[in-house]
Design an enzyme around this catalytic site. Structure first.
Site, PDB file in Angstrom:
ATOM      1  N   ASN A  13      59.501 121.126  37.858  1.00 27.42           N
ATOM      2  CA  ASN A  13      57.997 120.537  37.975  1.00 27.42           C
ATOM      3  C   ASN A  13      57.251 121.787  37.498  1.00 27.42           C
ATOM      4  O   ASN A  13      56.906 122.973  37.926  1.00 27.42           O
ATOM      5  CB  ASN A  13      57.326 119.781  39.321  1.00 27.42           C
ATOM      6  CG  ASN A  13      55.828 120.110  39.553  1.00 27.42           C
ATOM      7  OD1 ASN A  13      55.043 120.046  38.023  1.00 27.42           O
ATOM      8  ND2 ASN A  13      54.913 119.997  40.287  1.00 27.42           N
ATOM      9  N   TRP A  14      57.043 121.312  36.006  1.00 26.03           N
ATOM     10  CA  TRP A  14      56.316 122.212  35.131  1.00 26.03           C
ATOM     11  C   TRP A  14      54.754 122.735  35.720  1.00 26.03           C
ATOM     12  O   TRP A  14      54.492 123.887  35.006  1.00 26.03           O
ATOM     13  CB  TRP A  14      56.787 122.739  33.324  1.00 26.03           C
ATOM     14  CG  TRP A  14      57.870 122.681  33.225  1.00 26.03           C
ATOM     15  CD1 TRP A  14      58.895 123.052  33.862  1.00 26.03           C
ATOM     16  CD2 TRP A  14      58.337 122.621  31.487  1.00 26.03           C
ATOM     17  NE1 TRP A  14      59.890 123.362  33.175  1.00 26.03           N
ATOM     18  CE2 TRP A  14      60.037 123.774  31.806  1.00 26.03           C
ATOM     19  CE3 TRP A  14      57.935 122.425  30.718  1.00 26.03           C
ATOM     20  CZ2 TRP A  14      60.400 123.521  30.861  1.00 26.03           C
ATOM     21  CZ3 TRP A  14      58.670 123.070  29.294  1.00 26.03           C
ATOM     22  CH2 TRP A  14      59.020 123.364  29.688  1.00 26.03           C
ATOM     23  N   LYS A  15      54.083 121.840  36.206  1.00 27.09           N
ATOM     24  CA  LYS A  15      52.090 121.392  36.394  1.00 27.09           C
ATOM     25  C   LYS A  15      51.926 122.446  35.235  1.00 27.09           C
ATOM     26  O   LYS A  15      52.372 121.507  33.705  1.00 27.09           O
ATOM     27  CB  LYS A  15      52.681 123.068  37.975  1.00 27.09           C
ATOM     28  CG  LYS A  15      53.312 122.914  39.037  1.00 27.09           C
ATOM     29  CD  LYS A  15      53.324 123.567  39.252  1.00 27.09           C
ATOM     30  CE  LYS A  15      54.088 123.006  40.438  1.00 27.09           C
ATOM     31  NZ  LYS A  15      53.401 123.979  42.529  1.00 27.09           N
ATOM     32  N   HIS A  99      51.628 114.551  44.428  1.00 23.56           N
ATOM     33  CA  HIS A  99      51.831 116.135  44.629  1.00 23.56           C
ATOM     34  C   HIS A  99      50.965 116.410  45.531  1.00 23.56           C
ATOM     35  O   HIS A  99      49.997 115.997  45.131  1.00 23.56           O
ATOM     36  CB  HIS A  99      51.674 116.934  43.366  1.00 23.56           C
ATOM     37  CG  HIS A  99      52.645 118.066  43.587  1.00 23.56           C
ATOM     38  ND1 HIS A  99      51.603 118.809  43.695  1.00 23.56           N
ATOM     39  CD2 HIS A  99      53.534 118.431  43.527  1.00 23.56           C
ATOM     40  CE1 HIS A  99      52.772 120.258  44.148  1.00 23.56           C
ATOM     41  NE2 HIS A  99      53.849 119.403  43.484  1.00 23.56           N
ATOM     42  N   GLU A 101      48.706 119.223  45.297  1.00 23.36           N
ATOM     43  CA  GLU A 101      48.125 119.572  44.481  1.00 23.36           C
ATOM     44  C   GLU A 101      47.015 118.455  43.863  1.00 23.36           C
ATOM     45  O   GLU A 101      46.243 119.214  43.522  1.00 23.36           O
ATOM     46  CB  GLU A 101      48.794 120.676  43.386  1.00 23.36           C
ATOM     47  CG  GLU A 101      49.127 122.480  43.458  1.00 23.36           C
ATOM     48  CD  GLU A 101      50.004 122.472  42.445  1.00 23.36           C
ATOM     49  OE1 GLU A 101      50.398 121.936  42.075  1.00 23.36           O
ATOM     50  OE2 GLU A 101      51.220 123.666  43.641  1.00 23.36           O
ATOM     51  N   GLU A 171      57.900 117.825  50.236  1.00 21.77           N
ATOM     52  CA  GLU A 171      57.190 118.798  50.195  1.00 21.77           C
ATOM     53  C   GLU A 171      56.482 119.742  50.881  1.00 21.77           C
ATOM     54  O   GLU A 171      55.109 119.211  50.865  1.00 21.77           O
ATOM     55  CB  GLU A 171      56.644 118.829  48.385  1.00 21.77           C
ATOM     56  CG  GLU A 171      57.884 118.712  47.769  1.00 21.77           C
ATOM     57  CD  GLU A 171      56.768 119.480  46.894  1.00 21.77           C
ATOM     58  OE1 GLU A 171      58.194 119.649  45.354  1.00 21.77           O
ATOM     59  OE2 GLU A 171      56.175 119.579  46.080  1.00 21.77           O
ATOM     60  N   GLY A 177      54.774 127.211  46.184  1.00 19.11           N
ATOM     61  CA  GLY A 177      54.256 128.080  44.945  1.00 19.11           C
ATOM     62  C   GLY A 177      53.900 129.593  46.152  1.00 19.11           C
ATOM     63  O   GLY A 177      53.747 130.129  46.163  1.00 19.11           O
ATOM     64  N   SER A 217      59.057 125.954  46.715  1.00 18.45           N
ATOM     65  CA  SER A 217      59.879 127.374  46.793  1.00 18.45           C
ATOM     66  C   SER A 217      61.470 127.165  46.666  1.00 18.45           C
ATOM     67  O   SER A 217      62.278 128.937  46.983  1.00 18.45           O
ATOM     68  CB  SER A 217      59.436 128.950  47.601  1.00 18.45           C
ATOM     69  OG  SER A 217      58.130 128.927  47.277  1.00 18.45           O
ATOM     70  N   GLY A 238      59.273 123.825  41.183  1.00 13.95           N
ATOM     71  CA  GLY A 238      57.773 124.162  40.254  1.00 13.95           C
ATOM     72  C   GLY A 238      58.610 125.664  39.473  1.00 13.95           C
ATOM     73  O   GLY A 238      59.301 125.309  38.099  1.00 13.95           O
ATOM     74  N   GLY A 239      57.830 127.023  40.368  1.00 10.54           N
ATOM     75  CA  GLY A 239      58.321 127.715  39.160  1.00 10.54           C
ATOM     76  C   GLY A 239      59.984 128.424  38.956  1.00 10.54           C
ATOM     77  O   GLY A 239      59.636 129.070  37.911  1.00 10.54           O
TER      78      GLY A 239
HETATM   79  P1  PGA Z   1      57.867 125.763  43.509  1.00 15.79           P
HETATM   80  O1  PGA Z   1      56.473 124.579  43.305  1.00 15.79           O
HETATM   81  O2  PGA Z   1      59.169 125.478  43.308  1.00 15.79           O
HETATM   82  O3  PGA Z   1      57.292 126.695  42.298  1.00 15.79           O
HETATM   83  O4  PGA Z   1      57.173 126.101  45.239  1.00 15.79           O
HETATM   84  C1  PGA Z   1      57.158 122.849  43.737  1.00 15.79           C
HETATM   85  C2  PGA Z   1      55.955 121.777  43.454  1.00 15.79           C
HETATM   86  O5  PGA Z   1      55.078 122.238  43.447  1.00 15.79           O
HETATM   87  O6  PGA Z   1      56.890 120.838  42.917  1.00 15.79           O
END
Ligand code: PGA
Length: 257
Positions: A13-15, A99, A101, A171, A177, A217, A238-239
């Site tokens: 997930n590149w956001k 998600h 966010e 999640e 994050g 994470s 994500g990251g």
């Molecule tokens: P993260 O993000 O791996 O940076 O914690 C995961 C996500 O939000 O899908």
């Protein structure tokens, strides 16, 4: 993981990171680090505008492209929105919905998440449906109750044949994050609980076949242990998905047993 009954999915997930022009060099480095034998489905979810570039660059090493969000409406006067048919038309195979966010910054509720998942299924895109509790809910022992509610709401009106095209991502919000990963036991416990909720709605066979990912994470160091859990069928990352070597390491961690 349980590869006998369900597919393993490693989805990035590149956001709102990276540029379309950075996809090609990213893919070249990813390809150089990928194992020859594939033991999982690989997906990179990117902002809608970058999906065509991801489709093109991903072909070579069989990375599917996904969106990060979709409109619940089919078409019309919804300025700024991207529809499921528009995503399908440019080659998206998956799309994240719900998600945390989006829930937090855009006020998305469970009904909207459900409408978006259904809009995607109608156009042949596989929704990656995100659920997860806050730290406060975890500390009040409400995790499973809350997550079960989210899963039921998100799957409302989706039949067993459509469920086969859904992926669930657990999640925990406090792990996204933050560098704070759920322990493998914590993640397994909730993923197992999610499968039980699905079993309650659809029965044993569909529940056994649905892929449930962990996200929050997940990284090159902890992926192996998380993926070794019987009910964790992959990751939403994500990251660590922004770094081709780390993403490739997580993909390699699906090659267990
Ligand atoms: P993260 O993000 O791996 O940076 O914690 C995961 C996500 O939000 O899908």
């Amino acid at each position: 993981m349980n590869r006998k009954y369900r597919k393993t999915v490693i989805a990035g997930n590149w956001k709102m990171n990276m540029l379309a022009s950075e996809i090609k060099p990213f893919m070249e480095e990813l390809k150089a680090n990928l194992p020859k034998a594939r033991t999982c489905e690989m997906v990179l979810c990117v902002p809608g505008v970058m999906v065509p570039a991801m489709v093109k660059a991903g072909k070579d090493c069989k990375v599917a492209a996904g969106g990060e969000d979709v409109s619940c409406f089919e078409k019309g006067a919804y300025t700024g929105e991207v529809s499921a048919s528009q995503l399908a038309d440019v080659g998206a195979k998956y799309c994240i919905v719900g998600h945390s966010e989006r829930r937090q910054y855009h006020g998305e509720d469970d009904m909207l998440v459900n409408a978006k998942a259904r809009a995607l299924l109608d156009k042949g895109i596989m929704p990656i449906i995100c659920v997860g509790e806050s730290l406060e809910q975890r500390e009040s022992n409400l995790t499973m109750e809350y997550v079960a509610y989210q899963v039921k709401a998100a799957l409302s009106g989706i039949d067993a044949s459509q469920l086969r095209r859904c992926v669930i991502a657990y999640e925990p919000i406090w792990a996204i994050g933050t560098g704070k990963t759920a322990t493998a036991e914590q993640a397994q416990e909730v993923c197992e609980g999610i499968r039980a909720v699905i079993r309650g709605i659809y029965g044993a066979r569909p529940a056994r076949a649905v892929s449930i990912l962990y996200g929050g994470s997940m990284n090159a160091k902890n992926a192996y242990e998380l993926l070794a859990q019987p009910d964790i069928d992959g990751g939403l990352i994500g990251g660590a998905s922004l770094k081709p070597v780390d993403f490739a390491t997580i993909i390699k961690a699906t090659d267990q047993g």
